[in-house]
Design a protein around this motif. Structure first.
Motif, PDB file in Angstrom:
ATOM      1  N   LYS A 189       0.842  -1.191   0.000  1.00  0.00           N
ATOM      2  CA  LYS A 189       0.000   0.000   0.000  1.00  0.00           C
ATOM      3  C   LYS A 189       0.876   1.240   0.000  1.00  0.00           C
ATOM      4  CE  LYS A 189      -3.726   2.272   2.574  1.00  0.00           C
ATOM      5  NZ  LYS A 189      -4.606   2.222   3.780  1.00  0.00           N
ATOM      6  N   ALA A 190       0.536   2.204  -0.843  1.00  0.00           N
ATOM      7  CA  ALA A 190       1.290   3.449  -0.906  1.00  0.00           C
ATOM      8  C   ALA A 190       1.028   4.262   0.357  1.00  0.00           C
ATOM      9  CB  ALA A 190       0.881   4.245  -2.135  1.00  0.00           C
ATOM     10  N   PRO A 191       2.034   4.976   0.849  1.00  0.00           N
ATOM     11  CA  PRO A 191       1.858   5.775   2.061  1.00  0.00           C
ATOM     12  C   PRO A 191       1.010   7.026   1.796  1.00  0.00           C
ATOM     13  CG  PRO A 191       4.025   6.165   1.152  1.00  0.00           C
ATOM     14  CD  PRO A 191       3.402   5.077   0.322  1.00  0.00           C
ATOM     15  N   GLY A 192       0.383   7.511   2.852  1.00  0.00           N
ATOM     16  CA  GLY A 192      -0.422   8.730   2.711  1.00  0.00           C
ATOM     17  C   GLY A 192      -1.838   8.408   2.265  1.00  0.00           C
ATOM     18  N   GLY A 193      -2.745   9.265   2.632  1.00  0.00           N
ATOM     19  CA  GLY A 193      -4.143   9.042   2.283  1.00  0.00           C
ATOM     20  C   GLY A 193      -4.416   9.170   0.801  1.00  0.00           C
ATOM     21  N   SER A 194      -3.693  10.041   0.138  1.00  0.00           N
ATOM     22  CA  SER A 194      -3.938  10.281  -1.288  1.00  0.00           C
ATOM     23  C   SER A 194      -2.995   9.504  -2.206  1.00  0.00           C
ATOM     24  CB  SER A 194      -3.806  11.776  -1.585  1.00  0.00           C
ATOM     25  OG  SER A 194      -2.503  12.244  -1.231  1.00  0.00           O
ATOM     26  N   GLY A 195      -2.183   8.635  -1.632  1.00  0.00           N
ATOM     27  CA  GLY A 195      -1.261   7.856  -2.436  1.00  0.00           C
ATOM     28  C   GLY A 195      -0.020   8.651  -2.824  1.00  0.00           C
ATOM     29  N   ILE A 196       0.638   8.194  -3.838  1.00  0.00           N
ATOM     30  CA  ILE A 196       1.886   8.814  -4.284  1.00  0.00           C
ATOM     31  C   ILE A 196       1.789   9.152  -5.768  1.00  0.00           C
ATOM     32  CG2 ILE A 196       3.395   7.747  -2.561  1.00  0.00           C
ATOM     33  CD1 ILE A 196       4.018   5.539  -4.547  1.00  0.00           C
ATOM     34  N   ALA A 197       2.654  10.068  -6.203  1.00  0.00           N
ATOM     35  CA  ALA A 197       2.717  10.447  -7.623  1.00  0.00           C
ATOM     36  C   ALA A 197       4.052   9.977  -8.184  1.00  0.00           C
ATOM     37  CB  ALA A 197       2.571  11.961  -7.778  1.00  0.00           C
ATOM     38  N   VAL A 198       3.996   9.209  -9.261  1.00  0.00           N
ATOM     39  CA  VAL A 198       5.227   8.636  -9.823  1.00  0.00           C
ATOM     40  C   VAL A 198       5.425   9.125 -11.253  1.00  0.00           C
ATOM     41  CG1 VAL A 198       5.090   6.589  -8.363  1.00  0.00           C
ATOM     42  CG2 VAL A 198       4.053   6.535 -10.635  1.00  0.00           C
ATOM     43  N   ASP A 199       6.683   9.272 -11.621  1.00  0.00           N
ATOM     44  CA  ASP A 199       7.048   9.681 -12.984  1.00  0.00           C
ATOM     45  C   ASP A 199       7.933   8.594 -13.585  1.00  0.00           C
ATOM     46  OD1 ASP A 199       7.840  10.840 -15.328  1.00  0.00           O
ATOM     47  OD2 ASP A 199       8.851  12.558 -14.407  1.00  0.00           O
ATOM     48  N   PRO A 200       7.455   7.876 -14.594  1.00  0.00           N
ATOM     49  CA  PRO A 200       8.252   6.800 -15.205  1.00  0.00           C
ATOM     50  C   PRO A 200       9.596   7.262 -15.759  1.00  0.00           C
ATOM     51  CG  PRO A 200       5.966   6.623 -15.895  1.00  0.00           C
ATOM     52  CD  PRO A 200       6.102   7.940 -15.177  1.00  0.00           C
ATOM     53  N   ALA A 201       9.714   8.567 -16.071  1.00  0.00           N
ATOM     54  CA  ALA A 201      10.976   9.089 -16.604  1.00  0.00           C
ATOM     55  C   ALA A 201      11.992   9.364 -15.513  1.00  0.00           C
ATOM     56  CB  ALA A 201      10.713  10.365 -17.398  1.00  0.00           C
ATOM     57  N   ALA A 202      11.578   9.369 -14.257  1.00  0.00           N
ATOM     58  CA  ALA A 202      12.487   9.743 -13.173  1.00  0.00           C
ATOM     59  C   ALA A 202      12.652   8.668 -12.102  1.00  0.00           C
ATOM     60  CB  ALA A 202      11.993  11.031 -12.513  1.00  0.00           C
ATOM     61  N   TRP A 203      11.756   7.695 -12.042  1.00  0.00           N
ATOM     62  CA  TRP A 203      11.803   6.756 -10.920  1.00  0.00           C
ATOM     63  C   TRP A 203      13.047   5.864 -10.934  1.00  0.00           C
ATOM     64  CZ3 TRP A 203       6.552   4.200 -12.613  1.00  0.00           C
ATOM     65  CH2 TRP A 203       6.748   3.375 -13.727  1.00  0.00           C
ATOM     66  N   ALA A 204      13.419   5.424  -9.750  1.00  0.00           N
ATOM     67  CA  ALA A 204      14.604   4.556  -9.579  1.00  0.00           C
ATOM     68  C   ALA A 204      14.519   3.916  -8.198  1.00  0.00           C
ATOM     69  CB  ALA A 204      15.900   5.358  -9.711  1.00  0.00           C
ATOM     70  N   THR A 205      15.231   2.818  -8.026  1.00  0.00           N
ATOM     71  CA  THR A 205      15.258   2.157  -6.723  1.00  0.00           C
ATOM     72  C   THR A 205      16.679   1.813  -6.304  1.00  0.00           C
ATOM     73  OG1 THR A 205      14.434   0.282  -5.408  1.00  0.00           O
ATOM     74  CG2 THR A 205      14.971  -0.170  -7.697  1.00  0.00           C
ATOM     75  N   GLY A 206      16.902   1.817  -5.010  1.00  0.00           N
ATOM     76  CA  GLY A 206      18.183   1.365  -4.481  1.00  0.00           C
ATOM     77  C   GLY A 206      18.143  -0.115  -4.174  1.00  0.00           C
ATOM     78  N   TYR A 207      19.288  -0.678  -3.804  1.00  0.00           N
ATOM     79  CA  TYR A 207      19.388  -2.087  -3.402  1.00  0.00           C
ATOM     80  C   TYR A 207      18.923  -2.236  -1.947  1.00  0.00           C
ATOM     81  CZ  TYR A 207      22.067  -3.523  -7.534  1.00  0.00           C
ATOM     82  OH  TYR A 207      22.454  -3.818  -8.809  1.00  0.00           O
ATOM     83  N   TRP A 208      18.619  -3.470  -1.580  1.00  0.00           N
ATOM     84  CA  TRP A 208      18.310  -3.773  -0.186  1.00  0.00           C
ATOM     85  C   TRP A 208      19.586  -3.609   0.644  1.00  0.00           C
ATOM     86  CZ3 TRP A 208      13.418  -3.800   0.986  1.00  0.00           C
ATOM     87  CH2 TRP A 208      12.464  -4.327   0.107  1.00  0.00           C
ATOM     88  N   THR A 209      19.470  -2.884   1.747  1.00  0.00           N
ATOM     89  CA  THR A 209      20.606  -2.665   2.643  1.00  0.00           C
ATOM     90  C   THR A 209      20.132  -2.806   4.093  1.00  0.00           C
ATOM     91  OG1 THR A 209      20.195  -0.283   2.654  1.00  0.00           O
ATOM     92  CG2 THR A 209      21.805  -1.112   1.056  1.00  0.00           C
ATOM     93  N   PRO A 210      21.058  -3.066   5.035  1.00  0.00           N
ATOM     94  CA  PRO A 210      20.658  -3.182   6.445  1.00  0.00           C
ATOM     95  C   PRO A 210      20.240  -1.840   7.045  1.00  0.00           C
ATOM     96  CG  PRO A 210      22.792  -4.220   6.049  1.00  0.00           C
ATOM     97  CD  PRO A 210      22.466  -3.418   4.838  1.00  0.00           C
ATOM     98  N   GLU A 211      20.688  -0.746   6.428  1.00  0.00           N
ATOM     99  CA  GLU A 211      20.324   0.599   6.862  1.00  0.00           C
ATOM    100  C   GLU A 211      20.454   1.541   5.680  1.00  0.00           C
ATOM    101  OE1 GLU A 211      24.338   0.138   6.549  1.00  0.00           O
ATOM    102  OE2 GLU A 211      23.291  -0.810   8.228  1.00  0.00           O
ATOM    103  N   LEU A 212      19.832   2.691   5.765  1.00  0.00           N
ATOM    104  CA  LEU A 212      19.973   3.690   4.706  1.00  0.00           C
ATOM    105  C   LEU A 212      21.253   4.457   4.950  1.00  0.00           C
ATOM    106  CD1 LEU A 212      16.304   4.994   4.415  1.00  0.00           C
ATOM    107  CD2 LEU A 212      17.508   3.402   2.911  1.00  0.00           C
ATOM    108  N   ARG A 213      22.053   4.631   3.906  1.00  0.00           N
ATOM    109  CA  ARG A 213      23.383   5.233   4.039  1.00  0.00           C
ATOM    110  C   ARG A 213      23.460   6.544   3.292  1.00  0.00           C
ATOM    111  NH1 ARG A 213      25.759   0.402   0.908  1.00  0.00           N
ATOM    112  NH2 ARG A 213      23.969   1.172  -0.282  1.00  0.00           N
ATOM    113  N   ASN A 214      24.086   7.500   3.903  1.00  0.00           N
ATOM    114  CA  ASN A 214      24.284   8.789   3.232  1.00  0.00           C
ATOM    115  C   ASN A 214      25.258   8.608   2.066  1.00  0.00           C
ATOM    116  OD1 ASN A 214      22.637  10.159   5.039  1.00  0.00           O
ATOM    117  ND2 ASN A 214      24.328  10.576   6.446  1.00  0.00           N
ATOM    118  N   GLY A 215      24.946   9.206   0.960  1.00  0.00           N
ATOM    119  CA  GLY A 215      25.824   9.121  -0.201  1.00  0.00           C
ATOM    120  C   GLY A 215      25.381   8.024  -1.156  1.00  0.00           C
ATOM    121  N   ALA A 216      25.553   6.775  -0.745  1.00  0.00           N
ATOM    122  CA  ALA A 216      25.212   5.657  -1.632  1.00  0.00           C
ATOM    123  C   ALA A 216      23.720   5.598  -1.887  1.00  0.00           C
ATOM    124  CB  ALA A 216      25.702   4.340  -1.022  1.00  0.00           C
TER     125      ALA A 216
END
Length: 236
Positions: free
Chosen positions: A206-233
């Motif tokens: 489920k998308a967060p927020g009551g109104s959902g999220i707005a996505v742009d196929p030209a800009a979206w990207a994902t990071g890899y699974w990590t044990p914590e979120l890291r600054n920089g990478a």
């Protein structure tokens, strides 16, 4: 006088015969000595060749690992033990490695990252299986029915080692939705699907927020699974 001459003749003949025998004996000694010398050289060569062959044979056994395989010699035994130990260690580490997480092993949720405009979300995958498992690669996300391709991954966010989740532990993946511009061609999303690389199953998130999220196929990207979120990478 005749008798004396006859005796003299006989003595002379006897002396001649003795001399001939002596010479023959001397000549035979030379031949025998030469034969003996040749035989000694042959025996010596044969002995030397035999020793050399024996040495070569041992060298071949050592090179082929025959002595080691048969447990001969302390060093051979140690070498064999070392090889077996390495093989057992490799097999042990392989058998003890955590299997890949599936969507049945984890609970996946999404939350906003930062404030408006909401350009990023964070996926959290919590291990609810009761055993360790490995989060492989990055989440395979499909936001829109009209865009069946997975959201591309950002290479710099790849961790140095596989992420192994113990029971109850979480893994995180930062996901970019858009650039946050007013002129972007975004589409609303209230829920989306996530699959795990190498693991079976598909999770509905489920998308967060009551109104959902707005996505742009030209800009979206994902990071890899990590044990914590890291600054920089994980900043993209």
């Amino acid at each position: 006088m005749r008798t004396f001459r006859n005796r003299t003749t006989v003595l002379a003949a006897t002396a001649t015969a003795a001399l001939a025998l002596t010479l023959t004996a001397c000549g035979g000694g030379d031949d025998g000595s030469g034969a003996k010398s040749a035989g000694s050289a042959a025996d010596s060569s044969s002995s030397s060749s035999s020793k050399s062959t024996g040495g070569s044979g041992k060298g071949t056994d050592t090179a082929n690992g025959t002595d080691t395989a048969n447990g001969g010699g302390t060093s051979g035994g140690d070498g064999t033990s070392g090889g077996d130990g390495a093989a057992k260690a490799s097999a042990g580490s392989g058998s003890e490695a955590a299997p890949l997480c599936t969507t049945k092993d984890v609970s996946i949720s999404a939350a906003h990252r930062g404030g408006p405009p909401y350009t990023h979300i964070v996926l959290t995958a919590k291990n609810t299986s009761g055993h360790s498992c490995t989060m492989n690669g990055f989440p395979q996300i499909q936001f829109l029915e009209s865009h069946k391709e997975n959201v591309p991954a950002v290479a710099k966010s790849k961790p140095a080692a596989p992420v192994v989740l113990t029971a109850g532990a979480p893994a995180y993946a930062l996901v970019k939705l858009s650039d946050g511009g007013k002129d972007e061609n975004t589409e609303p999303v209230s829920a989306f699907s996530v699959m795990l690389q190498g693991g079976s199953g598909q999770a509905a998130v489920k998308a967060p927020g009551g109104s959902g999220i707005a996505v742009d196929p030209a800009a979206w990207a994902t990071g890899y699974w990590t044990p914590e979120l890291r600054n920089g990478a994980d900043d993209f």
